[in-house]
Motif scaffolding. Structure first.
Motif, short mmCIF file in Angstrom:
data_model
loop_
_atom_site.label_atom_id
_atom_site.label_comp_id
_atom_site.label_asym_id
_atom_site.label_seq_id
_atom_site.Cartn_x
_atom_site.Cartn_y
_atom_site.Cartn_z
N ALA A 287 -18.05 -5.74 37.40
CA ALA A 287 -18.15 -6.65 38.54
C ALA A 287 -19.42 -7.49 38.52
O ALA A 287 -19.51 -8.48 39.22
N GLY A 288 -20.40 -7.10 37.72
CA GLY A 288 -21.65 -7.84 37.67
C GLY A 288 -21.56 -9.14 36.89
O GLY A 288 -22.47 -9.97 36.95
N ARG A 289 -20.48 -9.36 36.14
CA ARG A 289 -20.34 -10.60 35.38
C ARG A 289 -20.06 -11.77 36.31
O ARG A 289 -19.36 -11.65 37.30
N ARG A 290 -20.64 -12.92 35.95
CA ARG A 290 -20.42 -14.11 36.75
C ARG A 290 -18.98 -14.61 36.64
O ARG A 290 -18.42 -15.15 37.57
N ASP A 291 -18.40 -14.47 35.47
CA ASP A 291 -17.02 -14.92 35.26
C ASP A 291 -16.11 -13.70 35.20
O ASP A 291 -16.10 -12.97 34.22
N THR A 292 -15.36 -13.47 36.27
CA THR A 292 -14.45 -12.32 36.31
C THR A 292 -12.99 -12.79 36.36
O THR A 292 -12.12 -12.05 36.78
N SER A 293 -12.75 -14.01 35.93
CA SER A 293 -11.39 -14.54 35.93
C SER A 293 -10.56 -13.84 34.86
O SER A 293 -11.08 -13.16 33.97
N SER A 294 -9.27 -14.05 34.93
CA SER A 294 -8.36 -13.38 33.99
C SER A 294 -8.54 -13.87 32.56
O SER A 294 -8.10 -13.21 31.62
N THR A 295 -9.17 -15.04 32.39
CA THR A 295 -9.38 -15.58 31.05
C THR A 295 -10.76 -15.25 30.49
O THR A 295 -11.06 -15.62 29.35
N ALA A 296 -11.59 -14.57 31.26
CA ALA A 296 -12.95 -14.24 30.80
C ALA A 296 -12.89 -13.20 29.69
O ALA A 296 -11.99 -12.36 29.66
N PRO A 297 -13.85 -13.23 28.74
CA PRO A 297 -13.87 -12.22 27.67
C PRO A 297 -14.00 -10.81 28.24
O PRO A 297 -14.61 -10.61 29.29
N THR A 298 -13.42 -9.85 27.56
CA THR A 298 -13.47 -8.46 28.01
C THR A 298 -14.23 -7.60 27.00
O THR A 298 -14.54 -8.03 25.90
N ILE A 299 -14.52 -6.38 27.41
CA ILE A 299 -15.22 -5.42 26.57
C ILE A 299 -14.21 -4.39 26.09
O ILE A 299 -13.54 -3.74 26.89
N ASP A 300 -14.09 -4.26 24.77
CA ASP A 300 -13.14 -3.34 24.16
C ASP A 300 -13.83 -2.58 23.03
O ASP A 300 -14.39 -3.21 22.12
N PHE A 301 -13.80 -1.26 23.08
CA PHE A 301 -14.35 -0.46 21.98
C PHE A 301 -13.85 0.98 22.10
O PHE A 301 -13.30 1.38 23.13
N SER A 302 -14.06 1.72 21.02
CA SER A 302 -13.69 3.14 21.01
C SER A 302 -14.90 3.97 20.62
O SER A 302 -15.83 3.49 19.98
N LEU A 303 -14.87 5.23 21.03
CA LEU A 303 -15.93 6.19 20.73
C LEU A 303 -15.27 7.48 20.28
O LEU A 303 -14.41 8.02 20.98
N HIS A 304 -15.66 7.96 19.10
CA HIS A 304 -14.99 9.12 18.51
C HIS A 304 -15.84 10.39 18.64
O HIS A 304 -17.06 10.32 18.74
N TYR A 305 -15.16 11.51 18.61
CA TYR A 305 -15.85 12.80 18.64
C TYR A 305 -16.76 12.90 17.41
O TYR A 305 -16.39 12.53 16.30
N GLY A 306 -17.97 13.40 17.61
CA GLY A 306 -18.88 13.67 16.51
C GLY A 306 -19.72 12.49 16.07
O GLY A 306 -20.48 12.61 15.10
N GLU A 307 -19.63 11.34 16.75
CA GLU A 307 -20.44 10.21 16.35
C GLU A 307 -21.37 9.76 17.47
O GLU A 307 -21.12 10.02 18.66
N ILE A 308 -22.45 9.11 17.04
CA ILE A 308 -23.41 8.51 17.97
C ILE A 308 -23.32 7.00 17.80
O ILE A 308 -23.55 6.48 16.71
N VAL A 309 -22.96 6.32 18.86
CA VAL A 309 -22.80 4.87 18.83
C VAL A 309 -23.88 4.23 19.68
O VAL A 309 -24.14 4.68 20.81
N GLY A 310 -24.52 3.20 19.16
CA GLY A 310 -25.55 2.48 19.90
C GLY A 310 -24.98 1.26 20.58
O GLY A 310 -24.08 0.60 20.05
N LEU A 311 -25.51 0.94 21.76
CA LEU A 311 -25.14 -0.26 22.48
C LEU A 311 -26.40 -1.10 22.62
O LEU A 311 -27.30 -0.79 23.42
N ALA A 312 -26.51 -2.15 21.80
CA ALA A 312 -27.71 -2.97 21.73
C ALA A 312 -27.51 -4.28 22.48
O ALA A 312 -26.38 -4.70 22.75
N GLY A 313 -28.61 -4.94 22.80
CA GLY A 313 -28.54 -6.23 23.48
C GLY A 313 -29.84 -6.51 24.22
O GLY A 313 -30.71 -5.64 24.34
N LEU A 314 -29.98 -7.72 24.72
CA LEU A 314 -31.18 -8.11 25.45
C LEU A 314 -31.11 -7.61 26.88
O LEU A 314 -30.07 -7.17 27.36
#
Length: 530
Positions: A287-314
């Motif tokens: 909900a914090g995104r300025r563009d929440t329309s149906s055409t706005a880009p979405t966030i899609d990813f998977s996380l598996h058992y036994g792995e460490i995944v980093g989420l980087a960004g500014l």
């Protein structure tokens, strides 16, 4: 003749900004400061280093008038100095950027920045035009030019609030009001760009004759900007020496009293291709995104058992908002979450916990701990059913669970009955981790898990996360320290302006490439940006 005496002889007594002699502070069961001597010179950047619990925070509290020593004396610019309140310290010219934020969430950015010196008209009314103008000057100073002074602070992320704390401390610098500025972990949640800007501000303060005391667990920052370093260990003064000629290894040895064993490079685990993903996020728009329309880009990813995944960004890229949306702490505008490839409804943290998802928030003191409760209560808080008998809390079961977790995480404490606020930052963070580990989570989300944590505790937390992953837990980590993510993670997801812009396997980790992805959405024209 020690280094302080050399400085005094070469620069003259007038160059001494602050002298501490025999400073001692005792708390029940522990001596926080044990006869500490320290001399700060006018116009120097002085690093204060040591592990969590070394006495740095206790020393800062005394300097800023929030606490008083049991023994010892202080002299500020040649005059006796013994502040009884923080206001007295401020009037004496000492300003502090605290590790823990002190923003008023319901007030605007401008009101927070100028709260102590609100501009007035000739009639004594609030001069809003002057307040807006001065606030914009301070925001530009710390790189928050795009932030409106009218924005409510409670809507901002931790990193933005940290930059506001820095700007607020500098607000009284005009006219020479601040003579000593103490910065306690000011870069803990900042990205390299914001950190570089802050270090430039520190150099400018030094050039203006202001003394800066700089505390950071990012040791490379100390070498970049500091003239001298004082090391505390177990409340005692270990050494004061020039940064020039001091190596990183020597500084670490002084801090921890031993050699730190370097962890071997992490090897990406062999994942079970036939096992469903522990967590899958599809079409998420928080909900914090300025563009929440149906055409706005979405966030899609998977996380598996036994792995460490980093989420980087500014700062402001949406990393924290993504974790909070997954955990149900904030409402998602769209999307769905799957556990073991089965859709689940997560409308609140209670729902997330029921599905084995736990979140270590970046603000441990407000969202992770109940500071006045004892350590044992904080550790058992998220799983009261396991330490209750017949619907009543069992002190025996709670104590046993707390002692077991405190031992496993090597939490340094006097007693499990002491209030958690008495622990150092690193040990408080271990309590937060222990609270969730008692629930045996399947998916662990961590937001800045080593913020304000010393090198020794950071290594322990990294080892703990690797051990949890090796036991099959799925781990997702947000950190502003890109080098931390590169050393810890198996995969890297990169966000920019609320959009997931890239994914890299461990074999392709490259700091420059990751930063290029992080800046990508900021390089397009504003009307095109999400």
């Amino acid at each position: 003749m020690d280094h302080d005496d050399t400085l005094r002889t070469g620069a003259g007594l007038a160059a001494v900004a602050l002298e501490l002699q025999g400073l001692t502070r005792r708390h029940p069961g522990v001596t926080a400061l044990d006869g500490v001597d320290l001399t700060l010179m006018r116009g120097e950047v002085h690093a204060l280093a040591g592990e969590n619990g070394a006495g740095k925070s206790s020393l800062i509290k005394i300097l800023c008038g929030a606490d008083r020593p049991d023994a010892g004396r202080m002299r500020l610019f040649g005059e006796a100095y013994a502040p009884q309140t923080p206001l007295a310290a401020m009037r004496a010219g000492i300003r502090v950027v605290h590790q823990e934020l002190h923003m008023l969430g319901e007030l605007s950015v401008a009101e927070n920045l100028l709260f102590e010196r609100l501009p007035r008209t000739r009639l004594g009314l609030l001069d809003r035009a002057a307040m807006d103008r001065r606030a914009r000057e301070l925001l530009a100073l710390v790189g928050l030019d795009e932030l409106s002074p009218a924005t409510r602070v409670g809507t901002l992320g931790m990193a933005q609030q940290q930059l506001l704390e820095i700007a607020k401390a500098l607000s009284n610098q005009r006219g020479g009001a601040a003579r000593i500025v103490i910065m306690d972990e000011p870069t803990a949640t900042l990205t390299p760009r914001e950190t570089d800007r802050l270090l430039a501000i520190i150099r400018k303060l030094r050039d203006d004759g202001v003394t800066v005391v700089f505390v950071s667990h990012h040791l490379q920052e100390l070498f970049e900007v500091c003239d001298r370093v004082t090391v505390l260990r177990n409340g005692r003064h270990v050494a004061t020496q020039p940064m020039a000629g001091t190596s990183t290894g020597e500084l670490v040895r002084l801090m921890v009293g031993r050699e730190l064993v370097e962890r071997p490079a992490r090897v990406a685990p062999l994942l079970d291709a036939g096992r469903p993903a522990a967590l899958r996020v599809e079409g998420l728009r928080h909900a914090g995104r300025r563009d929440t329309s149906s055409t706005a880009p979405t966030i899609d990813f998977s996380l598996h058992y036994g792995e460490i995944v980093g989420l980087a960004g500014l700062v402001g890229s949406g990393r924290t908002e993504t974790l909070r949306a997954i955990f149900g702490a904030d409402r998602a505008a769209a999307g769905r979450i799957l556990r073991d490839e089965q859709p689940v409804r997560i409308a609140s943290p209670r729902d997330a916990l029921a599905h084995g998802i736990c979140l270590v928030t970046e603000n441990r003191k407000e969202e992770g701990l109940v500071l006045d409760l004892p350590i044992r209560a904080n550790l058992s808080l998220a799983r009261l059913g396991a330490v209750s008998r017949g619907g009543l809390l069992s002190a025996e079961a709670e104590n046993a669970a707390a002692r077991r977790m405190a031992g496993e995480l090597q939490i340094r404490l006097a007693s499990i009955a002491q209030p958690v606020r008495q622990l150092s930052g690193g040990n408080q963070q271990k309590v937060v981790l222990g609270k969730w580990l008692l629930r045996d989570p399947k998916v662990l989300l961590l937001d800045e898990p080593t913020r304000g944590v010393d090198v020794g505790a950071k290594a322990e937390i990294h080892a703990l996360l690797e051990r949890m992953a090796a036991q099959g837990m799925a781990v997702l980590v947000v950190s502003s320290d890109l080098r931390e993510l590169i050393g810890l993670c198996d995969r890297m997801l990169v966000m920019s302006r609320g959009v997931l812009v890239g994914e890299l396997p461990r074999a392709q980790f490259d700091e420059e490439a990751i930063l290029a992805m992080a800046y990508r959405e900021y390089l397009v024209r504003p009307q095109q940006a999400a």
